[in-house]
Design a protein around this motif. Sequence first.
Motif, PDB file in Angstrom:
ATOM      1  N   LYS A 154      18.879   2.691  16.810  1.00  0.00           N
ATOM      2  CA  LYS A 154      20.040   2.367  17.653  1.00  0.00           C
ATOM      3  C   LYS A 154      19.834   1.127  18.511  1.00  0.00           C
ATOM      4  N   LYS A 155      18.566   0.736  18.710  1.00  0.00           N
ATOM      5  CA  LYS A 155      18.267  -0.398  19.588  1.00  0.00           C
ATOM      6  C   LYS A 155      17.034  -1.145  19.102  1.00  0.00           C
ATOM      7  N   ILE A 156      16.972  -2.410  19.493  1.00  0.00           N
ATOM      8  CA  ILE A 156      15.770  -3.224  19.318  1.00  0.00           C
ATOM      9  C   ILE A 156      15.562  -3.940  20.647  1.00  0.00           C
ATOM     10  N   HIS A 157      14.374  -3.800  21.205  1.00  0.00           N
ATOM     11  CA  HIS A 157      14.036  -4.501  22.436  1.00  0.00           C
ATOM     12  C   HIS A 157      12.868  -5.434  22.155  1.00  0.00           C
ATOM     13  N   VAL A 158      12.978  -6.679  22.620  1.00  0.00           N
ATOM     14  CA  VAL A 158      11.855  -7.598  22.521  1.00  0.00           C
ATOM     15  C   VAL A 158      11.531  -8.138  23.913  1.00  0.00           C
ATOM     16  N   THR A 159      10.243  -8.360  24.130  1.00  0.00           N
ATOM     17  CA  THR A 159       9.818  -9.014  25.356  1.00  0.00           C
ATOM     18  C   THR A 159       9.637 -10.493  25.054  1.00  0.00           C
ATOM     19  N   ILE A 160       9.937 -11.294  26.043  1.00  0.00           N
ATOM     20  CA  ILE A 160       9.855 -12.750  25.911  1.00  0.00           C
ATOM     21  C   ILE A 160       8.638 -13.215  26.710  1.00  0.00           C
ATOM     22  N   TRP A 161       7.797 -14.010  26.069  1.00  0.00           N
ATOM     23  CA  TRP A 161       6.586 -14.521  26.705  1.00  0.00           C
ATOM     24  C   TRP A 161       6.620 -16.042  26.659  1.00  0.00           C
ATOM     25  N   CYS A 162       6.315 -16.659  27.784  1.00  0.00           N
ATOM     26  CA  CYS A 162       6.303 -18.118  27.881  1.00  0.00           C
ATOM     27  C   CYS A 162       4.968 -18.545  28.488  1.00  0.00           C
ATOM     28  N   GLU A 163       4.254 -19.379  27.775  1.00  0.00           N
ATOM     29  CA  GLU A 163       2.951 -19.851  28.237  1.00  0.00           C
ATOM     30  C   GLU A 163       2.056 -18.683  28.654  1.00  0.00           C
ATOM     31  N   GLY A 164       2.121 -17.589  27.869  1.00  0.00           N
ATOM     32  CA  GLY A 164       1.289 -16.428  28.102  1.00  0.00           C
ATOM     33  C   GLY A 164       1.746 -15.486  29.199  1.00  0.00           C
ATOM     34  N   GLN A 165       2.879 -15.773  29.831  1.00  0.00           N
ATOM     35  CA  GLN A 165       3.398 -14.922  30.901  1.00  0.00           C
ATOM     36  C   GLN A 165       4.670 -14.210  30.447  1.00  0.00           C
ATOM     37  N   PHE A 166       4.816 -12.953  30.889  1.00  0.00           N
ATOM     38  CA  PHE A 166       6.042 -12.225  30.609  1.00  0.00           C
ATOM     39  C   PHE A 166       7.198 -12.932  31.306  1.00  0.00           C
ATOM     40  N   ALA A 167       8.303 -13.144  30.574  1.00  0.00           N
ATOM     41  CA  ALA A 167       9.451 -13.870  31.123  1.00  0.00           C
ATOM     42  C   ALA A 167      10.727 -13.039  31.181  1.00  0.00           C
ATOM     43  N   GLY A 168      10.930 -12.101  30.246  1.00  0.00           N
ATOM     44  CA  GLY A 168      12.169 -11.335  30.237  1.00  0.00           C
ATOM     45  C   GLY A 168      12.255 -10.414  29.036  1.00  0.00           C
ATOM     46  N   ILE A 169      13.423  -9.797  28.910  1.00  0.00           N
ATOM     47  CA  ILE A 169      13.689  -8.855  27.815  1.00  0.00           C
ATOM     48  C   ILE A 169      15.036  -9.182  27.194  1.00  0.00           C
ATOM     49  N   CYS A 170      15.106  -9.044  25.894  1.00  0.00           N
ATOM     50  CA  CYS A 170      16.368  -9.172  25.172  1.00  0.00           C
ATOM     51  C   CYS A 170      16.486  -7.963  24.251  1.00  0.00           C
ATOM     52  N   SER A 171      17.682  -7.416  24.166  1.00  0.00           N
ATOM     53  CA  SER A 171      17.893  -6.191  23.394  1.00  0.00           C
ATOM     54  C   SER A 171      19.095  -6.311  22.484  1.00  0.00           C
ATOM     55  N   LEU A 172      18.968  -5.696  21.340  1.00  0.00           N
ATOM     56  CA  LEU A 172      20.087  -5.487  20.428  1.00  0.00           C
ATOM     57  C   LEU A 172      20.351  -3.995  20.510  1.00  0.00           C
ATOM     58  N   PHE A 173      21.513  -3.608  21.026  1.00  0.00           N
ATOM     59  CA  PHE A 173      21.778  -2.189  21.244  1.00  0.00           C
ATOM     60  C   PHE A 173      23.160  -1.812  20.727  1.00  0.00           C
ATOM     61  N   ASP A 174      23.474  -0.540  20.834  1.00  0.00           N
ATOM     62  CA  ASP A 174      24.716  -0.010  20.250  1.00  0.00           C
ATOM     63  C   ASP A 174      24.845  -0.442  18.791  1.00  0.00           C
ATOM     64  N   ILE A 175      23.727  -0.402  18.072  1.00  0.00           N
ATOM     65  CA  ILE A 175      23.756  -0.767  16.654  1.00  0.00           C
ATOM     66  C   ILE A 175      24.567   0.292  15.916  1.00  0.00           C
ATOM     67  N   ASN A 176      25.675  -0.144  15.353  1.00  0.00           N
ATOM     68  CA  ASN A 176      26.605   0.748  14.676  1.00  0.00           C
ATOM     69  C   ASN A 176      26.594   0.396  13.187  1.00  0.00           C
ATOM     70  N   LYS A 177      25.917   1.206  12.414  1.00  0.00           N
ATOM     71  CA  LYS A 177      25.774   0.905  10.987  1.00  0.00           C
ATOM     72  C   LYS A 177      27.084   1.084  10.233  1.00  0.00           C
ATOM     73  N   ALA A 178      27.941   2.003  10.685  1.00  0.00           N
ATOM     74  CA  ALA A 178      29.231   2.220  10.017  1.00  0.00           C
ATOM     75  C   ALA A 178      30.125   0.991  10.152  1.00  0.00           C
TER      76      ALA A 178
END
Length: 182
Positions: free
Chosen positions: A66-90
């Motif tokens: 139902k979801k995919i979450h990725v963490t974003i790293w910049c120059e070795g530091q955590f920077a943020g999160i991006c998510s693909l959610f409410d994945i509706n296969k139908a």
Amino acid sequence: MRFTFPIGEDAYLTPLDLRDASAIYMETERSRRYLREFLPWVDHVKAVEDTRRFITAESKHVFGGKKIHVTIWCEGQFAGICSLFDINKANRSATVGYWLGKSFQGRGLMTRTVRALTEHAFIELHLNRVEIRAHPENKPSRAIPERLGFVLEGTLAEAEWLYDKYVDSCVYGITLNRWKTL
């Protein structure tokens, strides 16, 4: 070894992982005032344990497709999160959501990340539509779908509760056919 996906020479994405709870919490803490302006969950994160609970709870949705979450790293530091959610296969659709620490703004990190997740949605997940919602006054957040060719489809009145009031939400969308032409 941990899976990483490069989004430029200075940055990469990794799947959301419990090992990153402290880094995620610390960036939330550093950017708290900035993030709170548009994100309703910030006040609920009071300790690293709250971040751990979030990661643990969300992993069930990831494994359920139902979801995919990725963490974003910049120059070795955590920077943020991006998510693909409410994945509706139908309906072959999903929504993208994101946040980026204040000190990482203006580097194109989120645009590169949203581009990668949107491409993944269309190519790997075989979706037909991706949507992004943003607060009307959050110009940096709105600029991301606009840069990537998403179309502003309208504004939903009082669509989200933000601490003490309802706020509107701008809805951006893009279909596979439009994505292919960009």
